[in-house]
Write a protein that holds these residues in place. Structure first.
Motif, mmCIF file in Angstrom:
data_model
loop_
_atom_site.group_PDB
_atom_site.id
_atom_site.type_symbol
_atom_site.label_atom_id
_atom_site.label_comp_id
_atom_site.label_asym_id
_atom_site.label_seq_id
_atom_site.Cartn_x
_atom_site.Cartn_y
_atom_site.Cartn_z
ATOM 1 N N GLN A 183 64.989 -28.287 4.413
ATOM 2 C CA GLN A 183 66.343 -28.315 4.474
ATOM 3 C C GLN A 183 66.984 -26.808 4.509
ATOM 4 N N LEU A 184 66.318 -25.971 3.655
ATOM 5 C CA LEU A 184 66.631 -24.690 3.269
ATOM 6 C C LEU A 184 67.130 -23.840 4.947
ATOM 7 N N ASN A 185 65.839 -24.138 5.679
ATOM 8 C CA ASN A 185 66.061 -23.479 6.813
ATOM 9 C C ASN A 185 66.478 -24.055 8.071
ATOM 10 N N GLU A 186 67.120 -25.337 7.647
ATOM 11 C CA GLU A 186 67.690 -25.754 8.885
ATOM 12 C C GLU A 186 69.169 -25.632 8.810
ATOM 13 N N ALA A 187 69.848 -25.292 9.812
ATOM 14 C CA ALA A 187 71.309 -24.771 10.250
ATOM 15 C C ALA A 187 72.199 -26.069 9.844
ATOM 16 N N GLY A 188 73.288 -25.774 9.636
ATOM 17 C CA GLY A 188 74.243 -26.587 9.127
ATOM 18 C C GLY A 188 74.161 -27.558 8.058
ATOM 19 N N ASN A 189 73.667 -27.083 7.020
ATOM 20 C CA ASN A 189 73.117 -27.934 5.941
ATOM 21 C C ASN A 189 73.294 -27.159 4.629
ATOM 22 N N SER A 190 73.913 -27.884 3.571
ATOM 23 C CA SER A 190 73.740 -27.705 2.310
ATOM 24 C C SER A 190 72.819 -28.337 1.358
ATOM 25 N N LYS A 267 72.879 -48.182 3.135
ATOM 26 C CA LYS A 267 72.769 -47.909 4.605
ATOM 27 C C LYS A 267 74.303 -47.165 5.168
ATOM 28 N N PHE A 268 74.100 -45.998 5.805
ATOM 29 C CA PHE A 268 75.429 -45.465 6.087
ATOM 30 C C PHE A 268 75.360 -44.637 7.385
ATOM 31 N N VAL A 269 76.519 -44.488 8.194
ATOM 32 C CA VAL A 269 76.449 -43.970 9.471
ATOM 33 C C VAL A 269 77.661 -42.757 9.203
ATOM 34 N N ILE A 270 77.499 -41.659 9.964
ATOM 35 C CA ILE A 270 78.320 -40.528 9.808
ATOM 36 C C ILE A 270 78.754 -40.419 11.258
ATOM 37 N N THR A 271 80.018 -40.378 11.645
ATOM 38 C CA THR A 271 80.525 -40.332 12.814
ATOM 39 C C THR A 271 81.122 -39.069 12.943
ATOM 40 N N PRO A 272 80.992 -37.844 13.968
ATOM 41 C CA PRO A 272 82.020 -36.888 13.952
ATOM 42 C C PRO A 272 82.998 -37.078 15.165
ATOM 43 N N LEU A 273 84.092 -36.728 14.870
ATOM 44 C CA LEU A 273 85.086 -37.099 15.825
ATOM 45 C C LEU A 273 85.598 -35.588 16.141
ATOM 46 N N SER A 333 78.274 -31.386 8.559
ATOM 47 C CA SER A 333 77.938 -30.406 9.535
ATOM 48 C C SER A 333 76.601 -30.735 10.272
ATOM 49 N N LYS A 334 75.650 -30.948 9.528
ATOM 50 C CA LYS A 334 74.292 -31.276 10.067
ATOM 51 C C LYS A 334 74.210 -32.304 11.145
ATOM 52 N N THR A 335 75.032 -33.420 10.807
ATOM 53 C CA THR A 335 75.349 -34.457 11.702
ATOM 54 C C THR A 335 75.756 -33.903 12.912
ATOM 55 N N LEU A 336 76.872 -33.195 12.972
ATOM 56 C CA LEU A 336 77.382 -32.636 14.327
ATOM 57 C C LEU A 336 76.402 -31.614 14.909
ATOM 58 N N TYR A 337 75.542 -30.773 14.121
ATOM 59 C CA TYR A 337 74.544 -29.957 14.757
ATOM 60 C C TYR A 337 73.433 -30.705 15.372
ATOM 61 N N GLY A 339 73.463 -33.837 16.594
ATOM 62 C CA GLY A 339 74.152 -34.677 17.654
ATOM 63 C C GLY A 339 74.910 -33.971 18.668
ATOM 64 N N HIS A 340 75.384 -32.685 18.458
ATOM 65 C CA HIS A 340 76.207 -32.241 19.366
ATOM 66 C C HIS A 340 76.064 -30.507 19.228
ATOM 67 N N PRO A 341 74.788 -30.158 19.253
ATOM 68 C CA PRO A 341 74.564 -28.559 18.744
ATOM 69 C C PRO A 341 75.479 -27.661 19.593
#
Length: 384
Positions: A183-190, A267-273, A333-337, A339-341
Motif C-alpha cells: 500500500q505504501l508503494n501504491e499511488a493515490g493512497n493514504s 459491504k461497500f461501494v465507492i463511486t467517483p463522479l 483517490s485510490k478508487t479513481l486511480y 478505475g480511471h487512471p
C-alpha cells in the motif's frame, strides 16, 4: 573377494558422508519474537524481545498462569543490519529470527522513513513476510516487558496474535508487513498503520495495576511520507469501510441511546463522479446487525433508520477530521486511480492533497437487523 571389495568401497563411501556438525539444539536457542525499531541521533536503535520454547511450549509440566520470563536486548548501528547483528556479540546463544511475530516502529522512525526498515526485513531470509507491523510512542522496554492476561505467554496478546481479539470487537484491523509495504508503494493512497499503546486502569492482578496492549489510533502515510496520527475516537467511521471487519458495536443514537446494536459484515461501494476537473464520491454501505440491548419501546423500522443515521454520521465525521490532516482515510483517490487512471493523472497527479470537504458527496447506509438476541419482546413483532 567381490564381497570384500564391496565392503571396502562401502566403508570409503561412508567416510564421505556429512555428519550433523551444523545441527542446533532447539531448546538452547534465543528466539526473537518482537522488534521495536527507533531512530535516535542518526542511529538505528533496536530493542528485541527474546523467548525460549522451553518457557512457552505446552507440555504436561506447564502450569497455566505461571509467569514467563522475558529477555530484552538493545542494540544500535548506522544501518538496520548493523543494529540487528550487534545482538550476536553478547547473546551467548544462537539467535533465530524466523519466529518474529511483530515489528513496532516509533514515531521518530516513521518521520525518518521506513524504506531502510522494510528493505532489511524483506531481504533477510529468516524473517517471514506475514509479520504484523505497528507504530508506537511508548518506551520500547516498557512495551516489550508487558505481560499478558493471566500471565499467559507474551505471544498470547494483542501484539502477536490480534485475530481473536478483533473477532469480538473490530475497530482498526491488524496490518501485515507485506500488505503495508504494497500500500505504501501504491499511488493515490493514504496508508494506515495501527497505533499500539499501553492502557492502564482497567486490569489489576489482586491490587496491582496491570497495563495491557491497546490500539489507540492510527498513523497515516502519503507517498511513503509520514503524514499524521489520528486517535481512535476520530476513526470510528473508518471501520464501516473494512470488508474484513468481524463485528463492532454502536449506540443508537450516540448521545442518549435507546438501543445497542452489534454491527457486522460490511459491504461497500465507492463511486467517483467526474465533473470536468472536479471529482466527488458516493459511498454505499450495507451491513447486517443484531440487537444486544433495547432500552425503550421502538419499532423495528425506526430502530433501523436511527442506526443508519449513526453510521452515516460516523463516516462523514471521520472524513471531515481526516482531510484536515491531509489523510484520505477511505482511499477515495485510490478508487479513481484504479478505475480511471487517466483522469487521476490529469487531475490529481500534481496536487499535494486531492480531496476537499465537499469531495465526499452522498452516503447511503442500509442495515439489516437479523434478530433481537435470545429475548424478543412481543412489542417488536409489530413491524413499523
Amino acid at each position: 573377494m567381490k564381497i570384500h571389495k564391496s565392503g571396502t568401497l562401502l566403508l570409503l563411501l561412508v567416510t564421505l558422508l556429512t555428519g550433523c556438525w551444523s545441527s542446533k539444539d532447539l531448546q538452547t536457542m534465543a528466539y526473537a519474537t518482537t522488534l521495536v525499531i527507533d531512530y535516535v541521533e542518526d542511529k538505528y536503535v533496536i530493542h528485541a524481545q527474546f523467548l525460549n520454547f522451553s518457557n512457552i511450549a505446552k507440555n504436561e509440566s506447564t502450569q497455566i498462569g505461571q509467569e514467563v520470563p522475558i529477555w530484552i536486548g538493545k542494540s544500535e548501528g548506522t544501518t538496520v543490519t548493523e543494529a540487528m547483528t550487534t545482538f550476536y556479540a553478547t547473546s551467548q546463544l544462537r539467535v533465530f529470527w524466523g519466529h518474529l511475530k511483530a515489528i513496532v516502529v516509533t514515531e521518530n522512525m516513521m518521520k525518518r522513513g521506513l524504506r531502510e526498515v522494510y528493505d532489511e526485513m524483506n531481504r533477510f531470509h529468516q524473517i517471514r513476510f506475514n509479520v504484523l507491523i505497528y507504530g508506537t510512542n511508548e518506551p520500547a522496554t516498557k512495551l516489550l516487558s508487558l505481560k499478558s492476561l493471566l500471565n499467559f505467554s507474551p505471544l498470547e496478546s494483542l501484539l502477536a496474535r490480534p485475530g481473536q481479539f478483533y473477532d469480538q470487537k473490530s475497530l482498526i484491523l491488524p496490518v501485515y508487513g507485506f500488505k503495508f509495504i504494497a500500500q505504501l508503494n501504491e499511488a493515490g493512497n493514504s496508508t494506515l498503520l495501527p497505533s499500539l499503546s499501553i492502557r492502564n486502569g482497567i486490569w489489576t492482578e489482586d491490587t496491582t495495576n496491570k497495563g495491557m496492549f491497546d490500539i489507540d489510533g492510527a498513523y497515516f502515510f502519503n507517498d511513503l511520507e509520514y503524514t499524521a496520527w489520528m486517535p481512535i475516537s476520530d476513526l470510528l467511521g473508518a471501520r464501516w469501510l473494512q470488508t474484513k471487519l468481524s463485528r463492532s458495536p454502536i449506540n443508537v443514537p450516540n448521545d442518549k441511546p435507546f438501543a445497542a446494536l452489534m454491527v457486522q459484515n460490511p459491504k461497500f461501494v465507492i463511486t467517483p463522479l467526474i465533473e470536468g476537473d472536479e471529482v466527488r464520491y458516493n459511498i454505499e454501505v450495507k451491513l447486517s446487525s443484531y440487537v444486544n440491548e433495547l432500552r425503550e419501546n421502538i419499532s423495528e423500522n425506526d430502530l433501523k433508520k436511527a442506526a443508519e443515521k449513526v453510521i452515516e454520521d460516523e463516516i462523514r465525521t471521520t472524513y471531515n477530521k481526516a482531510i484536515l490532516k491531509k489523510v484520505d482515510v477511505y482511499m477515495l483517490s485510490k478508487t479513481l486511480y484504479r478505475g480511471h487512471p487517466h483522469v487521476w493523472k490529469r487531475i490529481y497527479n500534481k496536487k499535494e492533497f486531492p480531496l476537499k470537504k465537499d469531495s465526499l458527496n452522498e452516503i447511503k447506509v442500509d442495515i439489516h437487523i437479523e434478530h433481537y438476541g435470545k429475548y424478543k419482546d412481543r412489542l417488536y413483532e409489530k413491524k413499523g
